[in-house]
Design a protein around this motif. Structure first.
Motif, short mmCIF file in Angstrom:
data_model
loop_
_atom_site.label_atom_id
_atom_site.label_comp_id
_atom_site.label_asym_id
_atom_site.label_seq_id
_atom_site.Cartn_x
_atom_site.Cartn_y
_atom_site.Cartn_z
N GLY A 98 46.03 66.34 45.63
CA GLY A 98 44.78 66.05 44.93
C GLY A 98 44.41 64.58 44.91
O GLY A 98 43.61 64.14 44.08
N VAL A 99 44.98 63.78 45.82
CA VAL A 99 44.65 62.34 45.89
C VAL A 99 43.46 62.17 46.85
O VAL A 99 43.49 62.72 47.95
CB VAL A 99 45.86 61.53 46.42
N SER A 100 42.47 61.40 46.45
CA SER A 100 41.34 61.14 47.35
C SER A 100 41.80 60.32 48.56
O SER A 100 42.48 59.30 48.40
CB SER A 100 40.23 60.38 46.62
N THR A 101 41.39 60.78 49.74
CA THR A 101 41.77 60.07 50.98
C THR A 101 40.59 59.31 51.57
O THR A 101 40.64 58.87 52.72
CB THR A 101 42.31 61.08 52.04
N LYS A 102 39.55 59.14 50.73
CA LYS A 102 38.35 58.46 51.21
C LYS A 102 38.64 57.05 51.73
O LYS A 102 37.97 56.56 52.64
CB LYS A 102 37.37 58.39 50.03
N PHE A 103 39.66 56.41 51.15
CA PHE A 103 39.97 55.03 51.55
C PHE A 103 41.31 54.93 52.29
O PHE A 103 41.96 53.88 52.27
CB PHE A 103 39.95 54.12 50.31
N VAL A 104 41.71 56.03 52.90
CA VAL A 104 42.90 56.00 53.76
C VAL A 104 42.39 55.74 55.18
O VAL A 104 41.70 56.57 55.76
CB VAL A 104 43.68 57.33 53.71
N GLY A 105 42.71 54.55 55.71
CA GLY A 105 42.25 54.20 57.06
C GLY A 105 43.27 54.66 58.11
O GLY A 105 44.47 54.73 57.82
N GLN A 106 42.79 54.97 59.30
CA GLN A 106 43.69 55.29 60.41
C GLN A 106 43.44 54.29 61.52
O GLN A 106 42.29 54.00 61.85
CB GLN A 106 43.41 56.70 60.94
N THR A 107 44.51 53.76 62.08
CA THR A 107 44.37 52.76 63.15
C THR A 107 45.11 53.20 64.40
O THR A 107 46.17 53.84 64.30
CB THR A 107 44.92 51.39 62.68
N ALA A 108 44.53 52.85 65.54
CA ALA A 108 45.22 53.12 66.81
C ALA A 108 46.10 51.93 67.20
O ALA A 108 46.82 51.97 68.20
CB ALA A 108 44.19 53.39 67.90
N ASP A 109 46.05 50.85 66.41
CA ASP A 109 46.74 49.61 66.79
C ASP A 109 48.21 49.57 66.37
O ASP A 109 48.93 48.65 66.76
CB ASP A 109 46.02 48.40 66.18
#
Ligand SMILES: Nc1ncnc2c1ncn2[C@@H]1O[C@H](COP(=O)(O)OP(=O)(O)OP(=O)(O)O)[C@@H](O)[C@H]1O
Length: 330
Positions: A98-109
């Motif tokens: 139930g944690v918002s993932t709106k500000f979870v970024g994903q990086t290819a770096d």
């Protein structure tokens, strides 16, 4: 880059996001634990067979956020994972809790942070942590999350991401009257003194306390003395956790009362891994839900929550939900 916090200034930067009210926002780390259990630790160059393997969810920031969410707080995590299997898996774990993932970024770096852990039958371990994507969390991510940071009830930060990212998040929160909890973990001897002044609650364990103050914490009185030194450095309140002895609480608002020792109820501990994060997650939940509750009462309740986590195996797997806790904790 210095982040500006007023709506007017941000309008000039293509501001499109609306503000969203979370009880608890955590800016911090996510780590995937890859755990192998073996008869003994391998020597350099050696390959040995283990008897068990499991993957666990860890990282101090994520642990704290998940404990707060399980207690019923509306939470958001601000973090960075890789564009890889572990990153996808972690995002799903946040959603499942139930944690918002709106500000979870994903990086290819870089890869999702990982801890390769070998535990032998004697309980000794060897651990390699690769922080990976966690170290790419920066000001641009804070800017994205600003709507949530500005109107959260409580912000929680630690030191498993870049310290300047944590410090900036704490500053932004403080400027916007958001209560801050700072957990200076993992321990560093040369903490930027600005961290003390942006901490409404500075919460650390015995090891971190010793490294920061030079005071050896062998008993409750030592913890009280070390806590007074931390308080002098500018935080509004200090909590030092003491394992099975509970914690001590010091508040800058009560200078006449030197410190409160808040003991725990004795329990049979089977695995204390992540107990400190359970305590901080619970602390964040209580501070956001009961803003006028005295800190020593919040600490008493957080002791009980963390005390339940040590009676179960694993890190996040041991964290209780609201349904697992007695009604008098709410
Ligand atoms: N053996 C125990 N019995 C009861 N409660 C415990 C025990 N160990 C830890 N706790 C609870 O967990 C809180 C945090 O524990 P501790 O001070 O060991 O943190 P920590 O060293 O950061 O933990 P970890 O690094 O294992 O996550 C304590 O204040 C207490 O409330």
């Amino acid at each position: 880059m210095v982040l500006r916090t007023t709506r007017t200034e941000l309008d000039t930067d293509n501001w499109t996001m609306t503000e969203e009210a979370f009880d608890v926002v955590v800016v911090g780390s996510c780590m995937t634990d890859l755990v192998s259990q073996t008869p003994r630790l391998p020597k350099a160059g050696e390959t040995i067979h283990g008897h068990k393997f499991f993957i666990g969810f860890g990282g101090k920031g994520a642990n704290q956020c998940i404990q707060a969410a399980r207690m019923g707080a509306k939470t958001a995590m601000v973090c960075k994972v890789g564009k890889d299997f572990f990153g996808e898996n972690y995002i799903q774990n946040f959603k499942d809790n139930g944690v918002s993932t709106k500000f979870v970024g994903q990086t290819a770096d870089d890869a999702t942070g990982a801890a390769s852990i070998i535990v032998n039958d004697a309980g000794e371990n060897a651990i390699v942590i690769v922080a990976g994507a966690n170290l790419l969390l920066g000001n641009a991510d804070l800017l994205q999350a600003l709507p949530a940071l500005r109107c959260a009830k409580v912000l929680v930060c630690q030191l498993e991401v870049r310290p300047d990212t944590s410090l900036q998040a704490l500053r932004l929160a403080q400027e916007n009257n958001v209560k801050t909890i700072f957990n200076p973990a993992p321990a560093v001897p040369d903490l930027d003194p600005c961290f003390y002044r942006v901490s409404d609650v500075f919460c650390c364990n015995e090891t971190e306390t010793e490294l920061l103050t030079g005071v050896v914490v062998a008993n409750v009185e030592d913890a009280g003395r070390a806590g007074q030194e931390l308080l002098r450095r500018g935080c509004s309140a200090v909590i030092i956790t003491l394992g099975s002895q509970g914690c001590v609480v010091l508040s800058g608002q009560e200078p006449s009362s030197p410190f409160h020792h808040v003991p725990t109820e004795p329990v049979t501990a089977v695995d204390t891994t992540g107990a400190g994060d359970s305590f901080i997650g619970a602390l964040a939940f209580y501070m956001s839900t009961y803003p006028t509750m005295p800190l020593h009462e919040i600490a008493r309740r957080a002791n009980q929550v963390a005390g339940i986590s040590v009676q179960n195996i694993g890190t996040q797997t041991s964290y209780p939900s609201k349904e697992d806790l007695p009604n008098d904790l709410f």
